[in-house]
Scaffold this motif. Sequence first.
Motif, mmCIF file in Angstrom:
data_model
loop_
_atom_site.group_PDB
_atom_site.id
_atom_site.type_symbol
_atom_site.label_atom_id
_atom_site.label_comp_id
_atom_site.label_asym_id
_atom_site.label_seq_id
_atom_site.Cartn_x
_atom_site.Cartn_y
_atom_site.Cartn_z
ATOM 1 N N GLN A 150 -16.075 -51.005 14.843
ATOM 2 C CA GLN A 150 -16.355 -51.917 15.960
ATOM 3 C C GLN A 150 -15.896 -53.345 15.674
ATOM 4 O O GLN A 150 -15.984 -54.199 16.556
ATOM 5 N N ARG A 151 -15.450 -53.600 14.466
ATOM 6 C CA ARG A 151 -14.968 -54.946 14.121
ATOM 7 C C ARG A 151 -13.593 -54.857 13.461
ATOM 8 O O ARG A 151 -13.269 -53.867 12.809
ATOM 9 N N ASP A 152 -12.791 -55.922 13.679
ATOM 10 C CA ASP A 152 -11.499 -56.002 12.990
ATOM 11 C C ASP A 152 -11.719 -56.093 11.479
ATOM 12 O O ASP A 152 -12.752 -56.611 11.032
ATOM 13 N N GLU A 153 -10.733 -55.607 10.732
ATOM 14 C CA GLU A 153 -10.835 -55.713 9.275
ATOM 15 C C GLU A 153 -9.443 -55.903 8.675
ATOM 16 O O GLU A 153 -8.508 -55.166 9.009
ATOM 17 N N TYR A 154 -9.337 -56.905 7.811
ATOM 18 C CA TYR A 154 -8.112 -57.104 7.043
ATOM 19 C C TYR A 154 -8.216 -56.333 5.730
ATOM 20 O O TYR A 154 -9.203 -56.462 5.004
ATOM 21 N N ILE A 155 -7.208 -55.527 5.453
ATOM 22 C CA ILE A 155 -7.146 -54.733 4.219
ATOM 23 C C ILE A 155 -5.965 -55.216 3.391
ATOM 24 O O ILE A 155 -4.850 -55.352 3.913
ATOM 25 N N THR A 156 -6.192 -55.477 2.109
ATOM 26 C CA THR A 156 -5.114 -55.825 1.182
ATOM 27 C C THR A 156 -4.891 -54.646 0.243
ATOM 28 O O THR A 156 -5.839 -54.148 -0.371
ATOM 29 N N ILE A 157 -3.645 -54.199 0.165
ATOM 30 C CA ILE A 157 -3.282 -53.062 -0.694
ATOM 31 C C ILE A 157 -2.280 -53.536 -1.728
ATOM 32 O O ILE A 157 -1.245 -54.127 -1.386
ATOM 33 N N GLN A 158 -2.572 -53.286 -3.003
ATOM 34 C CA GLN A 158 -1.683 -53.684 -4.087
ATOM 35 C C GLN A 158 -1.251 -52.459 -4.880
ATOM 36 O O GLN A 158 -2.074 -51.677 -5.346
ATOM 37 N N ASP A 162 3.433 -55.350 -6.357
ATOM 38 C CA ASP A 162 3.640 -55.583 -4.927
ATOM 39 C C ASP A 162 2.328 -55.431 -4.167
ATOM 40 O O ASP A 162 1.475 -54.609 -4.528
ATOM 41 N N SER A 163 2.188 -56.207 -3.117
ATOM 42 C CA SER A 163 0.982 -56.123 -2.297
ATOM 43 C C SER A 163 1.318 -56.363 -0.836
ATOM 44 O O SER A 163 2.360 -56.943 -0.511
ATOM 45 N N SER A 164 0.405 -55.925 0.041
ATOM 46 C CA SER A 164 0.586 -56.118 1.482
ATOM 47 C C SER A 164 -0.780 -56.244 2.146
ATOM 48 O O SER A 164 -1.763 -55.646 1.680
ATOM 49 N N ARG A 165 -0.830 -57.033 3.210
ATOM 50 C CA ARG A 165 -2.084 -57.261 3.938
ATOM 51 C C ARG A 165 -1.908 -56.765 5.372
ATOM 52 O O ARG A 165 -0.899 -57.053 6.020
ATOM 53 N N VAL A 166 -2.875 -55.998 5.848
ATOM 54 C CA VAL A 166 -2.755 -55.411 7.172
ATOM 55 C C VAL A 166 -4.057 -55.588 7.949
ATOM 56 O O VAL A 166 -5.154 -55.498 7.379
ATOM 57 N N LEU A 167 -3.903 -55.835 9.236
ATOM 58 C CA LEU A 167 -5.057 -55.920 10.125
ATOM 59 C C LEU A 167 -5.280 -54.567 10.781
ATOM 60 O O LEU A 167 -4.382 -54.029 11.436
ATOM 61 N N LEU A 168 -6.475 -54.001 10.594
ATOM 62 C CA LEU A 168 -6.868 -52.776 11.284
ATOM 63 C C LEU A 168 -7.819 -53.176 12.411
ATOM 64 O O LEU A 168 -8.986 -53.489 12.173
ATOM 65 N N PRO A 169 -7.309 -53.193 13.651
ATOM 66 C CA PRO A 169 -8.119 -53.686 14.778
ATOM 67 C C PRO A 169 -9.327 -52.788 15.073
ATOM 68 O O PRO A 169 -9.363 -51.611 14.709
ATOM 69 N N ALA A 170 -10.279 -53.372 15.750
ATOM 70 C CA ALA A 170 -11.487 -52.642 16.129
ATOM 71 C C ALA A 170 -11.208 -51.696 17.290
ATOM 72 O O ALA A 170 -10.269 -51.896 18.077
ATOM 73 N N ASN A 171 -11.996 -50.626 17.352
ATOM 74 C CA ASN A 171 -11.998 -49.688 18.482
ATOM 75 C C ASN A 171 -10.619 -49.060 18.740
ATOM 76 O O ASN A 171 -10.200 -48.897 19.888
ATOM 77 N N GLU A 172 -9.923 -48.706 17.677
ATOM 78 C CA GLU A 172 -8.625 -48.033 17.821
ATOM 79 C C GLU A 172 -8.637 -46.703 17.089
ATOM 80 O O GLU A 172 -9.309 -46.537 16.070
#
Length: 339
Positions: A150-158, A162-172
């Motif tokens: 129900q809430r957006d969440e930023y996930i950082t994967i390393q 190397d690393s990357s940051r992704v936004l996983l939007p809410a209610n998808e």
Amino acid sequence: MLQGITDTLNIQQRSQSVAPAMGAQQVLKDQQASNVAAIPTHRLESYSKWAKVTQGQHKISASQVAEQGLQQVKALLKQLHNQAKQSLNMQQSTLQQSRAKQLQKQLAQLDIRYQDQPLVDHQLNLISATRPAAKHNFSLKSVDLSVEKQRDEYITIQLGSDSSRVLLPANETANSLVQHLSSALQPLDILVAVNKSGKFVFQGSKSQWQQAQAGLLMTGQGQRLPAGEARSIKVNEELNWQDPREWRFGSNEELKQAIAKIAKSLHKVELQLQELAESKQKIQQQLQRINSQKPTAADLDTTMNKLTSLMQPSPFNLQVTSLMAQANITRTQVSALLS
């Protein structure tokens, strides 16, 4: 006075060290151009011929190693296919299962290489310039990124350095979330897909899979991952049906499936052997044509460009310059240096 002379000498020394550094590249280019211009065209044509012959011989050698390896794979597949059929007909036995698993292990442990370069991947596919090695599939062991929140969440994967940051939007949904994840991981050369059970499956090269086995470092914001410091997330390997390690021999149903997979793999290997034979024949024909060609006058720049492209990544014109400095060099030595 002494101090002043010392300072003057230091300045001169610094100037002398800087000047060559700035002009070194241009001097080197001029020297190379002069050396190239001094090389007779017929010698360049000879070097081109030798380079092509040496390159062709390496291709034939690699083809022979791959052929021998695939013949071994074919023999093991045939044995495993017969073993699985016997196990099915005999309604299973501990001895039959043990023998099948032993053959399966031999297939999985095969490492077919030429000059330390793999020729066959873990799915028994022949590797070539147009057909790279199959990716390794893996999933996260204790984290499910496909869950709708129900809430957006930023996930950082390393992964490694190397690393990357992704936004996983809410209610998808998972299908929508995987698109965000795929886009974010594209710079890391990692693919993401959703399997039949709705779980995210990652795809990476062999080196990436080896790094992932040590654990992916991931940071979240309290939705799918705890907030705070990065966590090491373990991964599970997701085996493709073409990978011998995926085949199972426990029940009659598993035996039937394994027999079908082995038969498909056997057919694939036979096609690859045929492909190798045709490729080797073409290379041999090309070498025969090269050996029968008579030297002719050729444009110097065109010849040098062909030679350079043949011998990448080491620039061929530098090798030619080095060879010309050796007055009594033999053809055997040239072939060895070009290889």
